[in-house]
Scaffold this active site. Sequence first.
Site, PDB file in Angstrom:
ATOM      1  CB  CYS A  58      -0.986  -0.019   1.168  1.00 17.11           C
ATOM      2  SG  CYS A  58      -2.305   1.194   1.013  1.00 17.11           S
TER       3      CYS A  58
ATOM      4  CG  HIS B  21      -3.476  -3.395   3.236  1.00 19.48           C
ATOM      5  ND1 HIS B  21      -2.513  -2.885   4.078  1.00 19.48           N
ATOM      6  CD2 HIS B  21      -4.068  -2.326   2.653  1.00 19.48           C
ATOM      7  CE1 HIS B  21      -2.524  -1.559   4.022  1.00 19.48           C
ATOM      8  NE2 HIS B  21      -3.461  -1.190   3.172  1.00 19.48           N
TER       9      HIS B  21
ATOM     10  CD  GLU C 218      -0.997  -5.770   5.482  1.00 21.91           C
ATOM     11  OE1 GLU C 218      -1.322  -4.608   5.825  1.00 21.91           O
ATOM     12  OE2 GLU C 218      -0.771  -6.080   4.290  1.00 21.91           O
TER      13      GLU C 218
END
Length: 237
Positions: free
Chosen positions: A113, A215, A217
Amino acid sequence: MSKVIGITADIYTGATSVINQKLMDFVPRPAVDGVVAAGGIPVSLPYIPKEQINGLVERLDGIIFTGGPDIDPTFMGEEPIPQLGATNRNRDIFEIALIRTAVAKKVPILGICRGAQIINVALGGTVYQDLNSQFPGKVLKHHQEAPGDQPTHFISVNHDSYLFKTVSDNVFVNSRHHQAIKDVAAGLKIVAEAPDGVIEGIENSNASIQGVQWHPENMWQHDSRQLELFQDFIARA
């Protein structure tokens, strides 16, 4: 031997109930867990004086640049527009120097990001200060209100890219940003886009520099392709 992976820290500007002190550095737990699950050893990287960056990079096998506040537009030679959000110039200074040092020392880097955006700016590119007001076409909703671990739009991936080898094409991703890459820095190429044309992935010729706008993660726990992003990055480290 496990690879040591630095993860850039964000900073909480308010006072916390834990230590009742402002300016607490933190690294997103899902990113830490993603590095561990991929076989790496995560290390938090709060911003430090530029003079110490050389010694820091020498101790790392790879660096992940995480999400966070908007990028100070003066690093692109621009003045701030009214739609610009909160910035942290000290973090920008640290990360830009860290990126340039890592690239010079051939230490692989991955941007997530804001991380992809700051990599692009550090290497000479630009970002939209505010995607909705500056993008030349009609945009999708890129700042989702759905839970962060849920995907909300698709992206297309260039089949002639390292990113394609990792996640394939037509990837369903989450989206939580209002800035985005505009002009891509020399030496980098666009490898993924949203249906509206917003850039969702960049990399260099050998993917030692790679960035994604979504994202991973927050999604690797239930999407194996997102975990492979971390695994492939650590393999390159």
